[in-house]
Design an enzyme around this catalytic site. Structure first.
Site, PDB file in Angstrom:
ATOM      1  NE  ARG A 196       8.644  -5.153  28.403  1.00 56.34           N
ATOM      2  CZ  ARG A 196       7.710  -5.650  27.620  1.00 56.34           C
ATOM      3  NH1 ARG A 196       7.006  -6.690  27.999  1.00 56.34           N
ATOM      4  NH2 ARG A 196       7.474  -5.124  26.441  1.00 56.34           N
ATOM      5  CG  ASP A 220       9.657  -2.403  26.626  1.00 53.68           C
ATOM      6  OD1 ASP A 220       9.977  -2.669  27.805  1.00 53.68           O
ATOM      7  OD2 ASP A 220       9.172  -3.249  25.843  1.00 53.68           O
ATOM      8  CD  GLN A 252       0.582 -10.767  24.210  1.00 59.93           C
ATOM      9  OE1 GLN A 252       1.673 -11.304  24.089  1.00 59.93           O
ATOM     10  NE2 GLN A 252       0.397  -9.469  24.073  1.00 59.93           N
ATOM     11  CB  CYS A 283      -3.070  -4.337  28.317  1.00 60.35           C
ATOM     12  SG  CYS A 283      -3.440  -5.348  29.763  1.00 60.35           S
ATOM     13  CD  GLU A 293       2.258  -4.134  36.899  1.00 56.54           C
ATOM     14  OE1 GLU A 293       1.464  -3.701  36.033  1.00 56.54           O
ATOM     15  OE2 GLU A 293       2.119  -5.226  37.470  1.00 56.54           O
ATOM     16  CB  SER A 326       6.491  -8.095  31.314  1.00 54.05           C
ATOM     17  OG  SER A 326       7.731  -8.283  30.682  1.00 54.05           O
ATOM     18  CD  GLU A 327       4.173  -7.854  38.745  1.00 59.22           C
ATOM     19  OE1 GLU A 327       3.531  -8.043  39.784  1.00 59.22           O
ATOM     20  OE2 GLU A 327       5.336  -7.396  38.730  1.00 59.22           O
ATOM     21  NE  ARG A 352       3.835 -14.139  26.616  1.00 58.91           N
ATOM     22  CZ  ARG A 352       3.822 -13.011  25.949  1.00 58.91           C
ATOM     23  NH1 ARG A 352       4.408 -12.927  24.779  1.00 58.91           N
ATOM     24  NH2 ARG A 352       3.204 -11.967  26.425  1.00 58.91           N
ATOM     25  CB  ILE A 353       9.749 -13.644  27.809  1.00 60.54           C
ATOM     26  CG1 ILE A 353      10.873 -14.607  27.423  1.00 60.54           C
ATOM     27  CG2 ILE A 353      10.202 -12.630  28.851  1.00 60.54           C
ATOM     28  CD1 ILE A 353      11.966 -13.951  26.593  1.00 60.54           C
ATOM     29  CB  CYS A 363      -1.091  -8.279  29.845  1.00 59.14           C
ATOM     30  SG  CYS A 363      -0.203  -6.800  29.308  1.00 59.14           S
TER      31      CYS A 363
END
Length: 189
Positions: free
Chosen positions: A123, A121, A66, A61, A87, A48-49, A45-46, A63
């Site tokens: 990232r 996005d 997940q 959200c 973030e 993101s903060e 799993r990747i 997040c």
């Protein structure tokens, strides 16, 4: 890439007992949380903060849900959660709060980022390739709903995608709809 690595340390948590290793990339410090044995195909799993979701429990959200689902999955099946310090889709906390303020005024998550001069996005995933190479991982099952993550990795074979289906709430329904309809997130099993 000039990356500094920590030692491996134990991480007992409410989701299971893991090991962890930190990777310092410039000013950002990312974390690999893992449970061995890995096997030939590793569950990854990747993540993101998201300070507001992960730590504070924001309902705007999905997040935290997940992240928790992923840690439970890794505890049960082995694998790794790579916690990226990116973030707010990598716009930073200050800009994320400003984006939230724009969302309070009616902008959706993408429109808010655009109003602040960012892409939907921001990232990147080069550090993920570095981390996977470091652990000699070449084949993965990727726990994600995000098609950008499926396309963003260069050093591994993605054998399968494991969806993370989270039940929406009244505060994140619009956010999830934008992720699905405008960003192509695969939010159905």
């Amino acid at each position: 890439m000039n990356i500094k690595l920590s030692n491996i340390a134990n991480l007992p948590s409410r989701f299971g007992t893991f090991e962890m290793k930190a990777f310092k990339e410039g000013e950002k410090e990312h974390l690999a949380i893992f449970k061995k044995p890995f096997g030939d195909v590793v569950n990854v799993r990747i993540h993101s903060e998201c300070l507001t979701g992960d730590a504070i429990g924001s309902l705007k959200c999905d997040c935290r849900d997940q992240l928790e689902a992923s840690l439970k999955y890794i505890e049960a099946h082995g694998g790794m959660v790579i916690y990226l310090r990116q973030e707010g889709r990598n716009i930073g906390l200050l800009n994320k709060v400003n984006a939230y303020a724009l969302q309070d005024r009616g902008f959706d998550t993408i429109e808010a980022n655009h109003q602040l001069g960012f892409k939907a996005d921001e990232r990147t995933y080069e550090i993920v390739d570095f981390i996977l190479k470091h652990f000699e991982i070449s084949r993965i099952n990727l726990l994600t709903n995000n098609p950008q993550k499926l396309m963003g990795l260069k050093c591994v074979e993605i054998v399968s995608r494991v969806p993370i289906v989270i039940k929406p709430n009244k505060f994140n329904e619009g956010y999830l709809k934008v992720k699905k309809e405008q960003m192509g997130h695969m939010l159905d099993e």
